[in-house]
Design an enzyme around this catalytic site. Sequence first.
Site, PDB file in Angstrom:
ATOM      1  N   ASP A 147       0.847  -1.209   0.000  1.00  0.00           N
ATOM      2  CA  ASP A 147       0.000   0.000   0.000  1.00  0.00           C
ATOM      3  C   ASP A 147       0.877   1.252   0.000  1.00  0.00           C
ATOM      4  O   ASP A 147       0.368   2.373  -0.032  1.00  0.00           O
ATOM      5  CB  ASP A 147      -1.026  -0.013   1.138  1.00  0.00           C
ATOM      6  CG  ASP A 147      -0.402  -0.075   2.510  1.00  0.00           C
ATOM      7  OD1 ASP A 147       0.844  -0.120   2.614  1.00  0.00           O
ATOM      8  OD2 ASP A 147      -1.153  -0.076   3.512  1.00  0.00           O
ATOM      9  N   SER A 148       2.204   1.062  -0.022  1.00  0.00           N
ATOM     10  CA  SER A 148       3.114   2.190  -0.270  1.00  0.00           C
ATOM     11  C   SER A 148       2.806   2.796  -1.634  1.00  0.00           C
ATOM     12  O   SER A 148       3.203   3.928  -1.924  1.00  0.00           O
ATOM     13  CB  SER A 148       4.578   1.727  -0.212  1.00  0.00           C
ATOM     14  OG  SER A 148       4.780   0.577  -1.011  1.00  0.00           O
ATOM     15  N   ASP A 163      -0.929  -6.121  -0.082  1.00  0.00           N
ATOM     16  CA  ASP A 163      -1.294  -5.465   1.177  1.00  0.00           C
ATOM     17  C   ASP A 163      -2.788  -5.258   1.254  1.00  0.00           C
ATOM     18  O   ASP A 163      -3.398  -4.776   0.293  1.00  0.00           O
ATOM     19  CB  ASP A 163      -0.655  -4.067   1.210  1.00  0.00           C
ATOM     20  CG  ASP A 163       0.463  -3.976   2.206  1.00  0.00           C
ATOM     21  OD1 ASP A 163       0.459  -4.720   3.199  1.00  0.00           O
ATOM     22  OD2 ASP A 163       1.355  -3.138   1.986  1.00  0.00           O
ATOM     23  N   LYS A 172      -1.051  -9.359   3.012  1.00  0.00           N
ATOM     24  CA  LYS A 172      -0.309  -8.856   4.178  1.00  0.00           C
ATOM     25  C   LYS A 172      -1.235  -7.962   4.984  1.00  0.00           C
ATOM     26  O   LYS A 172      -1.950  -7.126   4.411  1.00  0.00           O
ATOM     27  CB  LYS A 172       0.949  -8.094   3.751  1.00  0.00           C
ATOM     28  CG  LYS A 172       1.737  -7.517   4.945  1.00  0.00           C
ATOM     29  CD  LYS A 172       3.140  -7.112   4.560  1.00  0.00           C
ATOM     30  CE  LYS A 172       3.266  -5.782   3.886  1.00  0.00           C
ATOM     31  NZ  LYS A 172       2.758  -4.620   4.643  1.00  0.00           N
ATOM     32  N   GLU A 226      -1.351  -5.490   8.484  1.00  0.00           N
ATOM     33  CA  GLU A 226      -0.570  -4.816   9.528  1.00  0.00           C
ATOM     34  C   GLU A 226      -1.181  -5.044  10.902  1.00  0.00           C
ATOM     35  O   GLU A 226      -2.398  -5.068  11.046  1.00  0.00           O
ATOM     36  CB  GLU A 226      -0.512  -3.307   9.257  1.00  0.00           C
ATOM     37  CG  GLU A 226       0.292  -2.949   8.031  1.00  0.00           C
ATOM     38  CD  GLU A 226       0.456  -1.446   7.851  1.00  0.00           C
ATOM     39  OE1 GLU A 226       0.085  -0.666   8.768  1.00  0.00           O
ATOM     40  OE2 GLU A 226       0.965  -1.041   6.793  1.00  0.00           O
ATOM     41  N   GLU A 247       9.297  -3.952  10.450  1.00  0.00           N
ATOM     42  CA  GLU A 247       9.677  -2.658   9.868  1.00  0.00           C
ATOM     43  C   GLU A 247      10.222  -1.703  10.924  1.00  0.00           C
ATOM     44  O   GLU A 247       9.586  -1.484  11.965  1.00  0.00           O
ATOM     45  CB  GLU A 247       8.470  -2.017   9.158  1.00  0.00           C
ATOM     46  CG  GLU A 247       8.828  -0.669   8.530  1.00  0.00           C
ATOM     47  CD  GLU A 247       7.848  -0.155   7.493  1.00  0.00           C
ATOM     48  OE1 GLU A 247       6.915  -0.897   7.110  1.00  0.00           O
ATOM     49  OE2 GLU A 247       8.033   0.998   7.052  1.00  0.00           O
TER      50      GLU A 247
HETATM   51  O1  KIV Z   1       3.511  -1.048   1.580  1.00  0.00           O
HETATM   52  C1  KIV Z   1       4.681  -1.436   1.574  1.00  0.00           C
HETATM   53  O2  KIV Z   1       5.460  -1.190   0.646  1.00  0.00           O
HETATM   54  C2  KIV Z   1       5.139  -2.193   2.724  1.00  0.00           C
HETATM   55  C3  KIV Z   1       6.610  -2.437   2.835  1.00  0.00           C
HETATM   56  C4  KIV Z   1       7.261  -1.211   3.330  1.00  0.00           C
HETATM   57  C5  KIV Z   1       6.903  -3.612   3.674  1.00  0.00           C
HETATM   58  O3  KIV Z   1       4.362  -2.558   3.545  1.00  0.00           O
END
Ligand code: KIV
Length: 286
Positions: A45-46, A84, A114, A116, A183
């Site tokens: 989600d970056s 994510d 993924k 969080e 992280e």
């Molecule tokens: O969203 C992302 O790119 C991440 C990484 C920083 C692990 O969660």
Amino acid sequence: MTKVTVSDLTAFKQQRKKITMITAYDAPSARFADAAGIDAILVGDSAAMTVFGYDQTTAITLEEMLLLARAAKRGTTRALLVADMPFGSVQVSDAATVENARRFVNEAGVDAVKIEGAGTMARRIGAVIDAGIPVVGHIGLTPQSADRLGGYKPQGRTADAAAQLLEDAGTLERAGCVAIVLEAMPQPVAAAITQSLTIPTIGIGAGVECDGQVLVWHDVLGLSVKVPKFVKQYADLGSEIVNALRAYIDDVQSGRFPEPTNTYAMSEEERARFEKARQDLSATKP
Ligand code: KIV
């Protein structure tokens, strides 16, 4: 080229083979990552920042993430594909979270999602795993909670906070996660977590003792405006792109592009017929 599976992640840890992961948000990037031999691609989600230009990850929507995950899937052959679950897609209820995770698997073809957080999130993660969807955990600096964590700051720097992270990692392993992203935390904390688990840890700003590493595509390749201190940049594609575009502008403005090799030919006969047709057309004009 055998496809990497979620069970390979634990096998890699047992074999002491470091796991490599990078983010990718579209088909060509995923194809490049796959061709380079990366083990896992994360549609992170970056993308909220790197692709959509928002200033925090919480701005990206489920539909936007699904679109990117589908694109990345089309470029992925060998690597494990993880997506994510964005902010909002895991906050409502267990049932809604499972349904959202199912969309990533069915509509985008990802191998795992993924999620969080730990603590209260562990039960929800368990619900997704119970539904047969592999989950990668993520603790430490969890960007979706950056406001609550006091900004984009390293976590686990006091003994109490470090012990909490260790406990959270254990909780996520017991919930059934296939790996955990660690992280932004001190190396000894990540090392202790890594040693305490049978599933692998994938670090980002967590030191060399994690079972693998993940970085953001734009940071690695020099496409970001600002990068965190834990990033190692392996190329300066940003400068290459600007130079290439300047050369293109220059060529167009000076008439050096397109060259004959960039254009389509026409036989002399067809050209003569076309010329005649053009003359006939202008003769009939008032
Ligand atoms: O969203 C992302 O790119 C991440 C990484 C920083 C692990 O969660």
